[in-house]
Scaffold this active site. Sequence first.
Site, PDB file in Angstrom:
ATOM      1  N   LYS A 134     -33.257   0.986   5.829  1.00 24.18           N
ATOM      2  CA  LYS A 134     -33.652   1.627   4.332  1.00 24.18           C
ATOM      3  C   LYS A 134     -33.765   2.745   3.941  1.00 24.18           C
ATOM      4  O   LYS A 134     -34.989   3.779   4.042  1.00 24.18           O
ATOM      5  CB  LYS A 134     -35.431   0.747   3.626  1.00 24.18           C
ATOM      6  CG  LYS A 134     -34.418  -0.922   2.895  1.00 24.18           C
ATOM      7  CD  LYS A 134     -36.193  -1.400   2.687  1.00 24.18           C
ATOM      8  CE  LYS A 134     -35.866  -1.279   1.176  1.00 24.18           C
ATOM      9  NZ  LYS A 134     -35.128  -2.105   0.345  1.00 24.18           N
ATOM     10  N   ARG A 142     -38.593  -2.981  10.427  1.00 25.02           N
ATOM     11  CA  ARG A 142     -37.454  -2.266  10.171  1.00 25.02           C
ATOM     12  C   ARG A 142     -38.113  -0.868  10.044  1.00 25.02           C
ATOM     13  O   ARG A 142     -36.863  -0.073   9.497  1.00 25.02           O
ATOM     14  CB  ARG A 142     -37.268  -3.545   8.977  1.00 25.02           C
ATOM     15  CG  ARG A 142     -35.721  -2.958   7.912  1.00 25.02           C
ATOM     16  CD  ARG A 142     -34.982  -3.862   7.161  1.00 25.02           C
ATOM     17  NE  ARG A 142     -36.260  -4.079   6.131  1.00 25.02           N
ATOM     18  CZ  ARG A 142     -35.997  -4.510   4.821  1.00 25.02           C
ATOM     19  NH1 ARG A 142     -34.585  -5.459   4.894  1.00 25.02           N
ATOM     20  NH2 ARG A 142     -36.760  -4.696   4.135  1.00 25.02           N
ATOM     21  N   GLU A 189     -22.453  -5.791   1.543  1.00 30.37           N
ATOM     22  CA  GLU A 189     -23.637  -6.426   0.211  1.00 30.37           C
ATOM     23  C   GLU A 189     -23.604  -5.544  -1.189  1.00 30.37           C
ATOM     24  O   GLU A 189     -23.001  -4.635  -1.662  1.00 30.37           O
ATOM     25  CB  GLU A 189     -24.813  -6.196   0.752  1.00 30.37           C
ATOM     26  CG  GLU A 189     -25.299  -4.441   1.499  1.00 30.37           C
ATOM     27  CD  GLU A 189     -26.515  -4.062   2.011  1.00 30.37           C
ATOM     28  OE1 GLU A 189     -27.449  -5.199   1.527  1.00 30.37           O
ATOM     29  OE2 GLU A 189     -26.581  -3.190   2.743  1.00 30.37           O
TER      30      GLU A 189
END
Length: 335
Positions: free
Chosen positions: A182, A78, A218
């Site tokens: 992120k 990620r 989310e």
Amino acid sequence: MDWDKLGFQVIPTDFMYIMKSNEEGTFSNGDLVPFGTVQIEPHSTVLNYGQGLFEGMKAYRRADGEVQIFRPEQNAMRMQMGAERLLMVAPSVEQYVDAVKQVVHANKRWVPPHGKGALYIRPLLFGSGSVMGIAPAPHCTFLIYTNPISNAYKGRHTNSTLSLLIEDTLPRAFPGGTGGVKNIGNYAPVFQVTKEAKAKGFFDVLFLDAEEHKYIEEVSSCNVFMVKGDVISTSPTLGTILPGITRNSIIQLARDLGYQAEERKFSVDEFLEADEVFCTGTAVGISAVGSATYKNTRVEFKTGADTVTQKLFDMITGIHTGLLEDNNGWMVKID
Ligand SMILES: Cc1ncc(COP(=O)(O)O)c(C=O)c1O
């Protein structure tokens, strides 16, 4: 350390890990160094343009005293996806996992006893080289620090449920943006709405899509699932929500248990009709949502012992802490 008093406070541990990219634009040698401040150039791209990423992981102590981490290669991949998006050089999966193992090993005495919490691991990747124009950094820094934390997430007691406020105007991410990685810049813009929600007694904000303000996306730091009958649904990772590693693992565990687990768009109206709702993430683990409030209407969901949420919670917590067999080979032991 009085482990019974452990909460969510800043606790510096003994060592951190630092690796700087070299002249060739790759990472080669990193070091464990005593935990402390880092020097950063005023012209660095992380300070000026927000060229930075973070990751979040946990090291758990098993009942037999051994320490283990959950799917670290997934966090490494990620970070690579995020680095590609922000034009940074990233460590290889091997370098990342090796660095995480080294830093956890060096701080092993800070991993709380079994059942008392976990050692939170925070890898950062940021543009540390200087540029004057708006451009990517010529070199980057990979840094990992650790901090013990309790199971109770940010002051919430482990057994209580979450109350979410559905934010109907301000989205967290938008198509073409960076919601799917992120990126450090995804977090401060939601401080304001989450602070307001917390002041009203909510645990956090649940965001809707940016275009129609209709579909569930989310929470600011976790993914969300709804349960209706035997069907468990979560929003698809199409660039505006973070592909959570807990989310991915829960989808697999739910299917192993015989549930139908779907990744699909669903509207806030459908969500409010759910039997159960839960959030997933490294920090929150799996947390049952007791209520959601949308346009001043509060809806309650089923919580407690006899729920799908509890079954999934027991399963993943058991795998993390070594109480259940790790049939998927997800846990990596620290020697
Ligand atoms: C925005 C956001 N969504 C979801 C998650 C959950 O991801 P994971 O399960 O990999 O911790 C996080 C935490 O990393 C997050 O910051």
